[in-house]
Motif scaffolding. Structure first.
Motif, PDB file in Angstrom:
ATOM      1  N   TYR A 322       2.860  -5.048   8.005  1.00 61.16           N
ATOM      2  CA  TYR A 322       1.617  -5.079   7.227  1.00 61.16           C
ATOM      3  C   TYR A 322       1.770  -4.596   5.787  1.00 61.16           C
ATOM      4  CZ  TYR A 322      -0.536  -5.973  11.717  1.00 61.16           C
ATOM      5  OH  TYR A 322      -0.875  -6.530  12.920  1.00 61.16           O
ATOM      6  N   GLY A 323       3.007  -4.298   5.369  1.00 63.73           N
ATOM      7  CA  GLY A 323       3.214  -3.875   3.982  1.00 63.73           C
ATOM      8  C   GLY A 323       2.616  -2.502   3.686  1.00 63.73           C
ATOM      9  N   VAL A 324       2.618  -1.584   4.673  1.00 62.76           N
ATOM     10  CA  VAL A 324       2.128  -0.213   4.437  1.00 62.76           C
ATOM     11  C   VAL A 324       3.232   0.538   3.691  1.00 62.76           C
ATOM     12  CG1 VAL A 324       1.360   1.930   5.551  1.00 62.76           C
ATOM     13  CG2 VAL A 324       0.716  -0.287   6.531  1.00 62.76           C
ATOM     14  N   ASP A 325       2.876   1.193   2.565  1.00 67.67           N
ATOM     15  CA  ASP A 325       3.938   1.757   1.723  1.00 67.67           C
ATOM     16  C   ASP A 325       4.195   3.242   1.939  1.00 67.67           C
ATOM     17  OD1 ASP A 325       1.649   2.756   0.687  1.00 67.67           O
ATOM     18  OD2 ASP A 325       1.945   2.028  -1.366  1.00 67.67           O
ATOM     19  N   ASP A 326       3.387   3.889   2.810  1.00 70.17           N
ATOM     20  CA  ASP A 326       3.560   5.340   2.977  1.00 70.17           C
ATOM     21  C   ASP A 326       3.260   5.718   4.428  1.00 70.17           C
ATOM     22  OD1 ASP A 326       3.269   8.193   2.891  1.00 70.17           O
ATOM     23  OD2 ASP A 326       2.882   8.037   0.736  1.00 70.17           O
ATOM     24  N   ILE A 327       4.244   6.327   5.106  1.00 71.79           N
ATOM     25  CA  ILE A 327       4.093   6.667   6.539  1.00 71.79           C
ATOM     26  C   ILE A 327       2.936   7.644   6.753  1.00 71.79           C
ATOM     27  CG2 ILE A 327       5.714   8.626   6.609  1.00 71.79           C
ATOM     28  CD1 ILE A 327       6.756   7.487   9.300  1.00 71.79           C
ATOM     29  N   ARG A 328       2.596   8.419   5.706  1.00 76.76           N
ATOM     30  CA  ARG A 328       1.529   9.419   5.846  1.00 76.76           C
ATOM     31  C   ARG A 328       0.156   8.795   6.074  1.00 76.76           C
ATOM     32  NH1 ARG A 328       3.952  12.763   0.824  1.00 76.76           N
ATOM     33  NH2 ARG A 328       4.031  10.618   0.089  1.00 76.76           N
ATOM     34  N   HIS A 329       0.017   7.505   5.698  1.00 70.21           N
ATOM     35  CA  HIS A 329      -1.263   6.816   5.950  1.00 70.21           C
ATOM     36  C   HIS A 329      -1.627   6.843   7.445  1.00 70.21           C
ATOM     37  CE1 HIS A 329      -2.268   5.298   2.066  1.00 70.21           C
ATOM     38  NE2 HIS A 329      -1.166   4.584   1.920  1.00 70.21           N
ATOM     39  N   PHE A 330      -0.600   6.833   8.309  1.00 71.34           N
ATOM     40  CA  PHE A 330      -0.869   6.799   9.756  1.00 71.34           C
ATOM     41  C   PHE A 330      -1.521   8.088  10.247  1.00 71.34           C
ATOM     42  CE2 PHE A 330       2.612   3.743   9.246  1.00 71.34           C
ATOM     43  CZ  PHE A 330       2.040   2.643   9.860  1.00 71.34           C
ATOM     44  N   TYR A 331      -1.331   9.189   9.490  1.00 73.59           N
ATOM     45  CA  TYR A 331      -1.801  10.482   9.976  1.00 73.59           C
ATOM     46  C   TYR A 331      -2.922  11.092   9.141  1.00 73.59           C
ATOM     47  CZ  TYR A 331       2.599   9.632  12.221  1.00 73.59           C
ATOM     48  OH  TYR A 331       3.590   9.037  12.909  1.00 73.59           O
ATOM     49  N   MET A 332      -3.207  10.480   7.974  1.00 73.91           N
ATOM     50  CA  MET A 332      -4.237  11.037   7.092  1.00 73.91           C
ATOM     51  C   MET A 332      -5.640  10.729   7.614  1.00 73.91           C
ATOM     52  SD  MET A 332      -2.615  12.470   4.576  1.00 73.91           S
ATOM     53  CE  MET A 332      -3.352  12.391   2.967  1.00 73.91           C
ATOM     54  N   ASN A 333      -5.770   9.712   8.440  1.00 73.75           N
ATOM     55  CA  ASN A 333      -7.064   9.294   9.012  1.00 73.75           C
ATOM     56  C   ASN A 333      -8.106   8.965   7.952  1.00 73.75           C
ATOM     57  OD1 ASN A 333      -6.368   9.192  11.649  1.00 73.75           O
ATOM     58  ND2 ASN A 333      -6.815  11.348  12.043  1.00 73.75           N
ATOM     59  N   ASP A 334      -7.666   8.343   6.889  1.00 66.95           N
ATOM     60  CA  ASP A 334      -8.597   7.843   5.868  1.00 66.95           C
ATOM     61  C   ASP A 334      -9.136   6.512   6.393  1.00 66.95           C
ATOM     62  OD1 ASP A 334      -9.820   6.625   3.698  1.00 66.95           O
ATOM     63  OD2 ASP A 334      -8.421   7.502   2.248  1.00 66.95           O
ATOM     64  N   VAL A 335     -10.458   6.496   6.669  1.00 68.93           N
ATOM     65  CA  VAL A 335     -11.026   5.284   7.294  1.00 68.93           C
ATOM     66  C   VAL A 335     -10.854   4.040   6.425  1.00 68.93           C
ATOM     67  CG1 VAL A 335     -12.671   6.254   8.936  1.00 68.93           C
ATOM     68  CG2 VAL A 335     -13.345   5.988   6.564  1.00 68.93           C
ATOM     69  N   ARG A 336     -10.744   4.247   5.099  1.00 67.72           N
ATOM     70  CA  ARG A 336     -10.560   3.068   4.225  1.00 67.72           C
ATOM     71  C   ARG A 336      -9.240   2.384   4.545  1.00 67.72           C
ATOM     72  NH1 ARG A 336     -11.251   6.179  -1.270  1.00 67.72           N
ATOM     73  NH2 ARG A 336      -9.881   7.487  -0.033  1.00 67.72           N
ATOM     74  N   PHE A 337      -8.224   3.174   4.942  1.00 69.98           N
ATOM     75  CA  PHE A 337      -6.947   2.591   5.370  1.00 69.98           C
ATOM     76  C   PHE A 337      -7.086   2.008   6.780  1.00 69.98           C
ATOM     77  CE2 PHE A 337      -3.123   3.279   7.975  1.00 69.98           C
ATOM     78  CZ  PHE A 337      -2.255   2.397   7.350  1.00 69.98           C
ATOM     79  N   LEU A 338      -7.608   2.821   7.687  1.00 68.54           N
ATOM     80  CA  LEU A 338      -7.660   2.423   9.107  1.00 68.54           C
ATOM     81  C   LEU A 338      -8.503   1.167   9.320  1.00 68.54           C
ATOM     82  CD1 LEU A 338      -8.077   5.988  10.639  1.00 68.54           C
ATOM     83  CD2 LEU A 338      -5.987   4.637  10.513  1.00 68.54           C
ATOM     84  N   LYS A 339      -9.635   1.084   8.601  1.00 65.46           N
ATOM     85  CA  LYS A 339     -10.578  -0.028   8.775  1.00 65.46           C
ATOM     86  C   LYS A 339      -9.964  -1.404   8.506  1.00 65.46           C
ATOM     87  CE  LYS A 339     -14.532   0.456   6.457  1.00 65.46           C
ATOM     88  NZ  LYS A 339     -15.775   1.054   5.948  1.00 65.46           N
ATOM     89  N   GLN A 340      -8.966  -1.415   7.628  1.00 57.56           N
ATOM     90  CA  GLN A 340      -8.363  -2.713   7.263  1.00 57.56           C
ATOM     91  C   GLN A 340      -7.696  -3.396   8.447  1.00 57.56           C
ATOM     92  OE1 GLN A 340      -5.979  -2.542   3.474  1.00 57.56           O
ATOM     93  NE2 GLN A 340      -6.301  -0.361   3.840  1.00 57.56           N
ATOM     94  N   TYR A 341      -7.365  -2.579   9.471  1.00 57.97           N
ATOM     95  CA  TYR A 341      -6.606  -3.147  10.592  1.00 57.97           C
ATOM     96  C   TYR A 341      -7.444  -3.304  11.857  1.00 57.97           C
ATOM     97  CZ  TYR A 341      -3.138  -1.915   7.227  1.00 57.97           C
ATOM     98  OH  TYR A 341      -2.441  -1.826   6.057  1.00 57.97           O
ATOM     99  N   HIS A 342      -8.789  -3.130  11.698  1.00 53.82           N
ATOM    100  CA  HIS A 342      -9.654  -3.337  12.860  1.00 53.82           C
ATOM    101  C   HIS A 342      -9.921  -4.824  13.015  1.00 53.82           C
ATOM    102  CE1 HIS A 342     -11.427   0.994  12.669  1.00 53.82           C
ATOM    103  NE2 HIS A 342     -10.177   0.950  13.084  1.00 53.82           N
ATOM    104  N   LYS A 343      -9.606  -5.328  14.185  1.00 53.45           N
ATOM    105  CA  LYS A 343      -9.904  -6.735  14.438  1.00 53.45           C
ATOM    106  C   LYS A 343     -11.414  -6.859  14.707  1.00 53.45           C
ATOM    107  CE  LYS A 343      -5.384  -7.544  16.409  1.00 53.45           C
ATOM    108  NZ  LYS A 343      -4.892  -6.355  17.114  1.00 53.45           N
ATOM    109  N   VAL A 344     -12.051  -7.888  14.152  1.00 54.17           N
ATOM    110  CA  VAL A 344     -13.508  -8.020  14.406  1.00 54.17           C
ATOM    111  C   VAL A 344     -13.797  -8.944  15.555  1.00 54.17           C
ATOM    112  CG1 VAL A 344     -14.691  -7.282  12.322  1.00 54.17           C
ATOM    113  CG2 VAL A 344     -13.481  -9.464  12.324  1.00 54.17           C
TER     114      VAL A 344
END
Ligand code: 2U9
Length: 344
Positions: A322-344
Motif C-alpha cells: 500500500y505504499g506506507v512510508d513509516d512503520i509507526r503508522h501501524f501503532y499511532m492509531n491516527d484514524v486518518r491513516f487507518l480509515k484509508q484502508y477500511h473497505k466499504v
C-alpha cells in the motif's frame, strides 16, 4: 310530570350533544341521572299519582333515563375515539426520515493483511498456531540452533524478564513447541502469526514491537522446490499475478540452506527505480530448509523427516503493498491513516 320528564330529556340530550369533554359528560350524568338529580326526584313524587298514572310515568321515566344514558355512552365513545386519534397523531413517527449517520469502524490494516495471509495458507492446507509472547530462553533460542553465546542472543537486543524468560524475539518458538507437541510422529504444516519484541530504537523502518508470520512444513520428502512453489503463490496472491520472484542465498541459524526472496518491483516492473534502489527487486521474506539440528531437538529424525520454513513481517508486506512510508503508522492509531484502508 310527563311534560317535566320530556323537558328534562330534551334539555339533557342538548347538553350531551354540545359537550366537548369527558368531564362535561360525567357532570351531566351526575346532574341528570344521579341520586339527587331531577329524574330521581320525579320518581320519588310518584307516590302522589293515581294507580293508572303510576306505571305510565314509571315507564316514561325509565325510557328518559335510558335515552339520556345511551346518549351519554355514545358521546363518551365518540370523545374517547377522538382523543385517541389526537394522541396517535401527536405521537406518530415518520419512519421514512433518513437516520443519523453512525461512525462505523473497520479492521486495522495489519489485521486485514494478517487475515488475508492466513486465508491463503489455510487454502494450501496449513493450520494456524499461536503461542506465548513471554517465552523461555530454551524455545526462543536454544531449540532453534541459537546456543548460548550466539550473537543473536545478545542481552542488548532482547527484552529479558529473568535470566530464563524474555519477550519472544520471533514466532519461531511456536513452531518448535508444535513439533514437540506432535512428538516427531506426524507431519507439521502450520503458520504462526503474532507479536514479537526486539530492543530496537523506533524509526520509520524499525519498531521495538512488530508482527511476524512464520511458516513450517515438516514431512517426508519436503524439497526446496516445495518452498519455492508455496512462496511463489504467496507473492503472486499478495502483489499481483504479474510479479516474478527470485531466491538468493542467505543465512539463518535455523535453516540450511537459507534463502531470501525478492519480488520484481511493481513500480518499474524490474527495470530499476528509486523504490527498488535501481535493482528491479524488492526483498519480502526469508526462508530455507529446516536445519537438521532443529528437527532433531524437536524430536523429528532428520534422516526420515525434513522440512521448509519461512518468515515474514506483515508490516513490511503492508507497507510495500500500500505504499506506507513509516512503520509507526501501524501503532499511532491516527484514524486518518487507518480509515484509508477500511473497505466499504
Ligand atoms: C523453526 C525452524 C525454522 C523461520 C524463518 C526466516 C527465515 C526469516 C525474518 C523475515 C523478516 C523475520 O519478520 S522478519 O524480521 N525471518 O527470514 N524465518 S526462516 O524458520 C524457522 C522457524 C522455526 C522450528
Amino acid at each position: 310530570m310527563k311534560e317535566r320528564l320530556e323537558e328534562l330529556k330534551v334539555e339533557a340530550l342538548e347538553k350531551v350533544s354540545s359537550s366537548n369533554t369527558l368531564k362535561d359528560l360525567q357532570d351531566i350524568r351526575v346532574a341528570y341521572l344521579g341520586k339527587k338529580g331531577p329524574i330521581t326526584e320525579v320518581l320519588r313524587g310518584m307516590g302522589k299519582l293515581s294507580q293508572e298514572e303510576r306505571p305510565v310515568i314509571g315507564e316514561l321515566a325509565n325510557k328518559v333515563r335510558e335515552a339520556i344514558s345511551d346518549a351519554l355512552d355514545e358521546k363518551k365513545e365518540k370523545l374517547e375515539a377522538e382523543e385517541l386519534e389526537k394522541k396517535l397523531a401527536e405521537e406518530s413517527l415518520d419512519v421514512t426520515l433518513p437516520g443519523r449517520p453512525v461512525q462505523v469502524g473497520g479492521p486495522h490494516l495489519l489485521t486485514s493483511i494478517v487475515e488475508e495471509i492466513e486465508d491463503l495458507f489455510i487454502g494450501m492446507g496449513f493450520e494456524i498456531k499461536e503461542g506465548p509472547e513471554v517465552e523461555t530462553d530454551y524455545y526462543n533460542f536454544e531449540a532453534l540452533n541459537l546456543p548460548k553465546g550466539h550473537p543473536a542472543r545478545d542481552m542488548q537486543d532482547s527484552f529479558y524478564i529473568t535470566e530464563e524468560l524474555l519477550l519472544r524475539t520471533h514466532t519461531s518458538p511456536v513452531q518448535a513447541r508444535t513439533m514437540g507437541e506432535y512428538e516427531g510422529s506426524k507431519p507439521v504444516k502450520m503458520i504462526c502469526p503474532g507479536k514479537v519484541y526486539r530492543r530496537d530504537t523506533d524509526d520509520a523502518t524499525h519498531s521495538h514491537q512488530f508482527t511476524q508470520i512464520e511458516g513450517l512444513y515438516v514431512d517426508k520428502n519436503v524439497r526446496m522446490s516445495d518452498l519455492k512453489g508455496v512462496l511463489n503463490r504467496f507473492a503472486k496472491h499478495m502483489f499481483g499475478e504479474d510479479r516474478e520472484i527470485r531466491l538468493r542465498p542467505s543465512f539463518f541459524p535455523f535453516t540450511e540452506p537459507s534463502v531470501e526472496m525478492d519480488i520484481s518491483c511493481k513500480v518499474c516492473n524490474g527495470k530499476g527505480c528509486s523504490v527498488c534502489k535501481g535493482t528491479g527487486w524488492i526483498e519480502i521474506l526469508g526462508g530455507g530448509m529446516v536445519h537438521p539440528r532443529v528437527l532433531e531437538m524437536a524430536g523429528y529424525d532428520p534422516k526420515v523427516y525434513n522440512g521448509f520454513a519461512f518468515g515474514m513481517g506483515p508490516e513490511r508486506i503492508a507497507m510495500l503493498k500500500y505504499g506506507v512510508d513509516d512503520i509507526r503508522h501501524f501503532y499511532m492509531n491516527d484514524v486518518r491513516f487507518l480509515k484509508q484502508y477500511h473497505k466499504v
